[in-house]
Design an enzyme around this catalytic site. Structure first.
Site, mmCIF file in Angstrom:
data_model
loop_
_atom_site.group_PDB
_atom_site.id
_atom_site.type_symbol
_atom_site.label_atom_id
_atom_site.label_comp_id
_atom_site.label_asym_id
_atom_site.label_seq_id
_atom_site.Cartn_x
_atom_site.Cartn_y
_atom_site.Cartn_z
ATOM 1 N N ARG A 128 1.975 83.512 -40.672
ATOM 2 C CA ARG A 128 1.282 82.935 -40.138
ATOM 3 C C ARG A 128 -0.148 82.162 -40.216
ATOM 4 O O ARG A 128 -1.394 82.758 -39.740
ATOM 5 C CB ARG A 128 0.991 83.424 -38.278
ATOM 6 C CG ARG A 128 2.447 83.340 -37.839
ATOM 7 C CD ARG A 128 2.521 82.056 -37.060
ATOM 8 N NE ARG A 128 3.620 81.686 -35.847
ATOM 9 C CZ ARG A 128 4.848 82.184 -36.166
ATOM 10 N NH1 ARG A 128 5.386 82.142 -37.800
ATOM 11 N NH2 ARG A 128 6.060 82.407 -35.356
ATOM 12 N N SER A 178 2.682 80.965 -28.942
ATOM 13 C CA SER A 178 2.524 82.633 -29.195
ATOM 14 C C SER A 178 0.514 83.235 -29.387
ATOM 15 O O SER A 178 0.173 81.741 -30.342
ATOM 16 C CB SER A 178 3.189 83.357 -30.154
ATOM 17 O OG SER A 178 4.427 83.251 -30.440
ATOM 18 N N GLU A 234 -3.309 84.796 -32.698
ATOM 19 C CA GLU A 234 -2.928 83.775 -33.801
ATOM 20 C C GLU A 234 -3.780 82.308 -33.738
ATOM 21 O O GLU A 234 -3.298 81.451 -34.746
ATOM 22 C CB GLU A 234 -1.417 83.817 -33.488
ATOM 23 C CG GLU A 234 -0.570 83.012 -34.586
ATOM 24 C CD GLU A 234 0.502 82.024 -33.551
ATOM 25 O OE1 GLU A 234 0.424 80.846 -33.865
ATOM 26 O OE2 GLU A 234 1.646 82.857 -33.815
#
Ligand code: EPU
Length: 337
Positions: free
Chosen positions: A162, A237, A333
């Site tokens: 990520r 997420s 994130e």
């Protein structure tokens, strides 16, 4: 090119946060982009594409560019592979469907990820054992200051979990205009081992899956766990899964022998933040219009009128509780603006 004033960004971010852009312009061509970047009266530029990986916490005192440049072109092919140039404003999942229609493999595990192709390299999107970097060939991006277009190779993008150059050193400096993706035409590499894909296929009696079967399995799993941003505001997420070193992991697993984990290397163990958050009692909890999704605790949701600050407040509470209970620090994130 139409520059508008005081535009609500609620429908341009999947969290559905209602903040205002001082100036707003829809960009549908490379020509428009180059023109708008040359306007001296708007020194501050903010880019929004699919708006699926950001949490807006303040009004934006800048010219917001909504990148909506479309187009999918095959630029080269061999007997076994094809390289496709996808313009930044193409919706990611629509592109996955296009690849399946053409029997091009490689991105079926990333079905139904929200957002646009142009932002996919920024956080190296990934799901069910496949990440963008596995199919990424290169991308083109315009430098906001100099307006020079640069082609970034895979190694220049410096992809991580990520993570990428565009989230670190290149942050706010470039606008990605297209991505070149390399897919397979035959001998597809099927990736069915992650999580419940195998189980889902078996449920349907599929022993020899096609890429379309895998996509359908992923779609079913995602729909059962992840909220549809068209129905309830969210950004997928919200947190990254923390990665522990062997020493940290040994102490963690000794105290929590039932915890799921994923061994990445001898010294790196990924622990699902969703599990940690659930253990802290947050799963399905609602605080005003901000909440934690009831089927996947990694996802924070906006039930309607939550502000970015309400979501941040909830995220901070979660971070504190996870730290208190497990001595593990989890990090967002999504990009917090
Ligand atoms: N788990 C819980 N409780 C929860 C959520 C998860 O106990 O509320 C446990 C599950 O039972 C499972 C483990 O945690 O044992 C992993 O769960 P899952 O397979 O749902 O994956 P994840 O690690 O929570 C990551 C990605 C998702 C991606 C899935 C599948 C990150 C930050 N998230 O989630 O990506 O779809 O794997 O590959 O890496 C996204 O980035 O927006 C996203 C949705």
């Amino acid at each position: 090119m139409n520059i508008q004033k005081n535009i609500s960004l609620k429908k341009y971010n999947t969290f559905g946060i209602d903040v205002t852009a001082k100036y707003f312009c829809e960009i549908t061509s490379l020509h428009d982009l180059s023109e708008v970047l040359q306007l001296e009266e708007y020194p501050n530029i903010f880019v929004i594409s699919g708006g699926s990986n950001m949490l807006l916490t303040n009004n934006i005192d800048a010219l917001v560019l909504h990148i909506n440049i479309k187009g999918i072109t095959i630029i080269s092919e061999t007997n076994d592979t094809v390289t496709v140039k996808v313009m930044a404003g193409e919706n990611w999942h629509q592109f996955v469907l296009w690849s399946l229609d053409n029997n091009f493999g490689g991105i079926e595990n990333m079905s139904l990820i929200p957002g646009n192709v142009g932002t996919s390299p920024i956080q190296n999107i990934g799901a069910y054992g496949v990440e963008l970097k596995d199919v990424f060939f290169s991308c083109e991006a315009v430098n906001i200051k100099t307006q020079i277009t640069k082609t970034f190779s895979k190694s220049e993008c410096n992809f991580g979990y990520r993570e990428s150059f565009f989230k670190r050193e290149g942050k706010d400096k470039f606008i990605i205009t297209s991505v070149n993706i390399k897919l397979t035409k035959s001998n597809h590499t099927l990736n069915t081992s992650y999580g419940t894909i195998d189980t889902e296929l078996a449920k349907n009696g599929i022993t020899n899956p096609t890429i379309k079967d895998i996509s359908n399995a992923v779609i079913t799993i995602r729909k059962s766990k992840l909220p549809d941003p068209n129905e309830i505001g969210n950004s997928g997420s919200f947190f990254k899964n923390p990665i522990l070193n062997l020493k940290e992991f040994s102490s963690f697993i000794e105290k929590n022998p039932k915890a799921p984990y994923y061994k990445m290397s001898e010294d790196e163990y990924k622990v699902p933040a969703g599990w940690l958050i659930e253990q802290c009692g947050f799963k399905g909890k609602r605080f005003g219009d901000a909440g934690v999704h009831d089927k996947q605790a990694l996802v924070l949701v906006n039930y309607g009128d939550a502000s970015g600050k309400d979501i941040i407040h909830l995220a901070q509470q979660i971070i504190n509780e996870v730290d208190k209970k497990f001595e593990i620090c989890i990090f967002p994130e999504v990009n917090i603006i």
